[in-house]
Design an enzyme around this catalytic site. Structure first.
Site, short mmCIF file in Angstrom:
data_model
loop_
_atom_site.label_atom_id
_atom_site.label_comp_id
_atom_site.label_asym_id
_atom_site.label_seq_id
_atom_site.Cartn_x
_atom_site.Cartn_y
_atom_site.Cartn_z
N GLY A 30 96.25 -86.20 27.61
CA GLY A 30 95.33 -86.91 28.49
C GLY A 30 95.81 -88.33 28.63
O GLY A 30 97.20 -88.64 28.33
N LEU A 32 96.30 -89.91 31.12
CA LEU A 32 97.48 -89.51 32.31
C LEU A 32 97.90 -90.73 33.13
O LEU A 32 97.21 -91.72 33.41
CB LEU A 32 96.97 -88.49 33.17
CG LEU A 32 96.57 -87.04 32.48
CD1 LEU A 32 96.29 -86.19 33.75
CD2 LEU A 32 97.47 -86.73 31.69
N HIS A 36 103.23 -87.99 34.08
CA HIS A 36 102.52 -86.86 33.91
C HIS A 36 102.33 -86.30 35.05
O HIS A 36 102.67 -85.07 35.51
CB HIS A 36 100.95 -86.78 33.34
CG HIS A 36 101.21 -87.48 31.89
ND1 HIS A 36 100.59 -88.72 31.47
CD2 HIS A 36 101.49 -86.89 30.85
CE1 HIS A 36 100.83 -88.78 30.14
NE2 HIS A 36 101.00 -87.74 29.79
N GLY A 147 108.26 -84.06 29.62
CA GLY A 147 109.09 -85.14 29.95
C GLY A 147 110.42 -85.31 28.90
O GLY A 147 110.34 -85.02 27.61
N GLU A 148 111.45 -86.00 29.44
CA GLU A 148 112.76 -86.31 28.59
C GLU A 148 112.54 -87.43 27.65
O GLU A 148 113.37 -87.86 26.83
CB GLU A 148 113.98 -86.27 29.26
CG GLU A 148 114.25 -84.87 29.93
CD GLU A 148 115.80 -85.03 30.43
OE1 GLU A 148 116.13 -86.18 30.84
OE2 GLU A 148 116.35 -83.77 30.64
N MET A 184 107.25 -94.70 31.28
CA MET A 184 105.91 -94.58 31.17
C MET A 184 105.09 -94.15 29.91
O MET A 184 105.88 -92.99 29.59
CB MET A 184 105.43 -94.01 32.40
CG MET A 184 105.55 -94.77 33.82
SD MET A 184 104.50 -94.02 35.13
CE MET A 184 104.97 -95.52 36.22
N SER A 185 104.41 -94.59 29.43
CA SER A 185 103.73 -94.13 28.33
C SER A 185 102.25 -94.33 28.14
O SER A 185 101.95 -95.40 28.65
CB SER A 185 104.18 -94.62 27.08
OG SER A 185 103.70 -94.12 25.84
N SER A 186 101.31 -93.33 27.57
CA SER A 186 100.05 -93.89 27.64
C SER A 186 99.78 -95.30 26.61
O SER A 186 98.71 -95.68 26.68
CB SER A 186 99.29 -92.62 27.09
OG SER A 186 99.62 -91.41 27.71
#
Length: 279
Positions: A30, A32, A36, A147-148, A184-186
């Site tokens: 989640g 997102l 994502h 994702g890498e 990008m990260s939550s």
């Protein structure tokens, strides 16, 4: 877009759609973001139907505080998933997944689990293996997309699929970055304004390390990166390692036949950020 909370319901729906079709699967926790969504868009191109799971997995958090603070934005997530034409969403409760036994299985990932993240997050990869294997058993996808940014996790999942003979193709997707380079990260949403403004320094340093790796020894590059972070007032470097892409073992001497990657973990205040770059 159909949303399911129960294992039996989502399995029945997938089975009813699956005859002769390919199923792409994107497991998420989640909160997102565009990273994502890029995985989902790729899965849409390569499969007939796409399933996305939204589940904050308790067994992969080594600190209870991180689990409590992890952002939970299910309404926003569902809106974003609808915008990219996701077919099915599986959003179970912890009880639905684990019943009354929220514990991890123990896995042997052939040593991959003891490198980098594994040195600092005890039991984390057992938690990852437990939930991913369980979700694979439920969804039974043709391909699964990761994702890498979490490259070590990606290699561990590939290892698990191979060792457990799970008939799923694992697809690694390029790191999706903000315009200024931050992966990008939550977790980025929890950065202070000052840390967010300074955060592109991480990727900038990785890119410079890549250039240096072309002419300098691995040890010299590591020392240079450590020195750069010592001078930075807002970040605390947890680790910077140059490792073999397959084994994730830290390298001492370069071999032109091997593929290498640089991995980094940095504390921006209380928020831990990770990134990596192919060398």
């Amino acid at each position: 877009m159909l949303v399911f909370a129960k294992i039996k319901s989502v399995q029945q729906k997938i089975e009813s759609l699956k005859k002769g079709t390919t199923v792409g699967f994107v497991p998420t926790m989640g909160a997102l973001h565009k990273g994502h969504l890029s995985l989902i868009e790729r899965a849409k191109k390569e499969n007939d139907i796409v399933v996305v799971s939204v589940f904050v997995n308790p067994t992969q958090f080594d600190k209870q505080e991180d689990l409590i603070n992890y952002p939970k934005t299910i309404e926003k997530d569902l809106s974003l998933l609808k915008s990219v034409f996701c077919d099915l969403v599986f959003a179970p409760s912890a009880k639905e997944i684990y019943a009354d036994n929220i514990t991890s299985q123990s896995f042997n990932f052939d040593g991959l689990e003891f490198q980098m993240e594994g040195k600092f997050r005890v039991g984390h990869f057992d938690g990852v293996g437990t939930i991913v294997k369980r979700l694979f058993e439920i969804v039974k996808p043709t391909k699964a997309y990761f994702g890498e940014k979490d490259f070590q996790q990606l290699q561990i999942i590939r290892n698990m699929v191979k060792n457990h003979k799970i008939p799923i193709k694992i697809v690694g997707c390029e790191i999706f970055r903000e315009a200024d380079g931050l992966a990008m990260s939550s977790r980025n949403a929890r950065l202070t304004e000052a840390h967010r403004e300074a955060a592109p320094f991480i990727y900038k340093t990785l890119k410079q390390a890549k250039v240096k790796f072309g002419t300098e020894s691995a040890l010299d590059v590591v020392n240079w990166v450590e020195n750069e972070f010592e001078k930075h007032p807002l970040f605390k470097l947890e680790y910077f390692e140059i490792a073999d892409e397959e084994t994730l073992l830290t390298i001492k001497n370069k071999n032109p036949k091997q593929k290498y990657r640089a991995f980094i973990a940095v504390f921006a205040g209380k928020i831990r950020l990770i990134d990596n770059i192919s060398l």
